[in-house]
Write a protein that holds these residues in place. Structure first.
Motif, short mmCIF file in Angstrom:
data_model
loop_
_atom_site.label_atom_id
_atom_site.label_comp_id
_atom_site.label_asym_id
_atom_site.label_seq_id
_atom_site.Cartn_x
_atom_site.Cartn_y
_atom_site.Cartn_z
N GLN A 1 29.13 57.79 62.09
CA GLN A 1 30.01 56.68 61.72
C GLN A 1 29.19 55.40 61.59
O GLN A 1 28.38 55.07 62.46
N GLY A 2 29.38 54.71 60.47
CA GLY A 2 28.65 53.47 60.22
C GLY A 2 27.39 53.65 59.41
O GLY A 2 26.82 52.66 58.91
N THR A 3 26.91 54.90 59.25
CA THR A 3 25.71 55.15 58.45
C THR A 3 25.96 54.74 57.00
O THR A 3 26.99 55.09 56.42
N LYS A 4 25.00 54.02 56.42
CA LYS A 4 25.13 53.58 55.03
C LYS A 4 24.13 54.33 54.16
O LYS A 4 22.96 54.47 54.51
N LEU A 5 24.62 54.85 53.04
CA LEU A 5 23.80 55.62 52.09
C LEU A 5 23.68 54.84 50.78
O LEU A 5 24.59 54.11 50.39
N VAL A 6 22.54 55.05 50.11
CA VAL A 6 22.26 54.35 48.85
C VAL A 6 21.93 55.37 47.77
O VAL A 6 21.11 56.28 47.99
N PHE A 7 22.56 55.21 46.60
CA PHE A 7 22.33 56.11 45.46
C PHE A 7 21.95 55.29 44.23
O PHE A 7 22.49 54.19 44.01
N GLY A 8 21.02 55.84 43.43
CA GLY A 8 20.67 55.20 42.17
C GLY A 8 20.16 53.79 42.34
O GLY A 8 20.59 52.88 41.62
N ASP A 9 19.25 53.57 43.29
CA ASP A 9 18.67 52.24 43.52
C ASP A 9 19.74 51.18 43.77
O ASP A 9 19.60 50.02 43.34
N GLY A 10 20.81 51.59 44.42
CA GLY A 10 21.83 50.63 44.80
C GLY A 10 23.00 50.50 43.86
O GLY A 10 23.93 49.71 44.12
N LYS A 11 23.01 51.27 42.78
CA LYS A 11 24.17 51.24 41.87
C LYS A 11 25.44 51.72 42.57
O LYS A 11 26.55 51.35 42.21
N LEU A 12 25.23 52.56 43.59
CA LEU A 12 26.34 53.10 44.37
C LEU A 12 25.91 53.17 45.82
O LEU A 12 24.80 53.63 46.13
N THR A 13 26.77 52.70 46.71
CA THR A 13 26.50 52.84 48.14
C THR A 13 27.72 53.45 48.81
O THR A 13 28.83 53.43 48.26
N ALA A 14 27.51 54.00 50.00
CA ALA A 14 28.61 54.63 50.73
C ALA A 14 28.41 54.44 52.22
O ALA A 14 27.28 54.52 52.73
N THR A 15 29.50 54.19 52.92
CA THR A 15 29.48 54.00 54.37
C THR A 15 30.35 55.06 55.02
O THR A 15 31.49 55.29 54.59
N CYS A 16 29.84 55.72 56.05
CA CYS A 16 30.59 56.77 56.75
C CYS A 16 31.65 56.13 57.66
O CYS A 16 31.31 55.36 58.57
#
Length: 341
Positions: free
Chosen positions: A104-119
């Protein structure tokens, strides 16, 4: 019934790894469930077995490029996300690898920041609820960054994304394709319409539970996955009219079948409806909605071979599968087709 009752020997080389260049060039095994006879045809020969007044029911779901590769923002460690279904707004249920690293709270980054996601949450079955952040339209970003989530038994990359979509795919939301429909071309569907056969559409978003193995010995102990479905008022009226005039409802694929059988079970007929279905069809089962089924060849011990064994009895289906192996039919998602009438 025991899981072993639905086993059969399948040489690995018969698992189709790539689609044919011509969608409708696949082979077709026609199984008459009453006469218990088999004919070996090509898919375009399906027109011989359709009649004026019949209705083909197609699942118009569209597969999302739902597999994303990214990194953890804090460590740069590589991660993989598979979108399952949307919860609300930009929150999605996903599968994650390696899951234990995503808390919980982990942040993921996709495509050099074009898309991010937080658990946001960790689910009982190990999945995650992720909140996505992006600029623009989510599905356009996903189309740029995502990959098609091909089934685990396909080891080769698919060079053309659209080849894992039906030609009539429309409603975005599936994690897998309704593969029985992959055999149809626009031209073949037009020819079928010209014969006086109605084409109707339903939507069922296919989940990865389709590929989940049955892990119990007694099949009635298996818990089926849930999938979202929708039938429009127009389709419900079409199907009711076909039945009232003595036509046959021919379901294209097990996903269409699950939808139709769920609606008739729950409402006593064809009506406009949406919801989640976890229907598990296995022998003995009395089909209430469909009169015939176009489907691919399925995995041993799978819920899908159990469904077709309920339509044409188990021994007949296993005999047909044995025949298909003997005659070197291609199996699974990119394989050949069967028409059970």
């Amino acid at each position: 019934m025991d899981i072993e009752d639905f086993d059969f020997d399948l040489p690995e080389e018969l698992i189709a790894q790539t689609p044919l260049k011509d969608r409708s060039a696949s082979r077709l095994l026609v199984l008459n469930r009453k006469a218990k006879t088999m004919e070996h045809k090509h898919f375009t020969d399906i027109k011989q077995y359709l009649h004026q007044g019949d209705c083909l029911v197609l699942n118009d779901t569209r597969v999302m490029p739902a597999r994303l590769y990214g990194i953890k923002e804090d460590t740069g460690a590589k991660v993989e996300i598979l979108l399952l279904h949307q919860q609300e707004q930009d929150n999605w249920e996903v599968l994650a690898k390696p899951a234990k690293k995503i808390k919980q709270g982990t942040k993921l980054v996709f495509g050099d920041g074009k898309l991010t996601a937080t658990c946001l949450d960790i689910l009982d079955h190990g999945g995650r609820i992720m909140q996505f952040d992006y600029d623009g339209i989510f599905y356009e970003v996903l189309d740029e960054l995502g990959e098609m989530p091909l089934p685990p038994y396909i080891k080769q990359q698919l060079p053309e994304k659209e080849r894992y979509q039906t030609v009539y795919a429309k409603e975005e939301g599936s994690a897998a394709a309704p593969t029985a429909g992959l055999h149809f071309t626009t031209e073949l569907l037009d020819e079928i319409r010209q014969m006086g056969v109605t084409i109707a559409f339903i939507t069922l978003h296919v989940g990865l539970g389709t590929f989940r193995p049955v892990s119990v010995d007694k099949i009635d102990e298996h818990k089926m996955h849930s999938e979202f479905y929708h039938m429009s008022k127009e389709t419900a009226k079409t199907l009711t009219d076909v039945k009232n005039h003595g036509g046959r409802i021919i379901s294209v694929g097990t996903t269409s079948t699950r939808t139709l059988e769920t609606i008739v079970r729950d409402h006593g007929g064809f009506v406009e409806a949406s919801g989640w279905t976890d229907i598990f069809i296995y022998p003995p089962y009395e089909f209430k909605a469909i009169d015939g089924l176009i489907t691919n060849f399925h995995l041993p011990k799978s819920t899908l071979i159990m469904m077709v064994s309920a339509l044409a009895d188990r021994k007949t289906i296993l005999a047909a599968y044995h025949e298909a192996v003997e005659k070197r039919y291609r199996f699974f998602s990119f394989g050949d087709a069967m028409f059970i009438i």
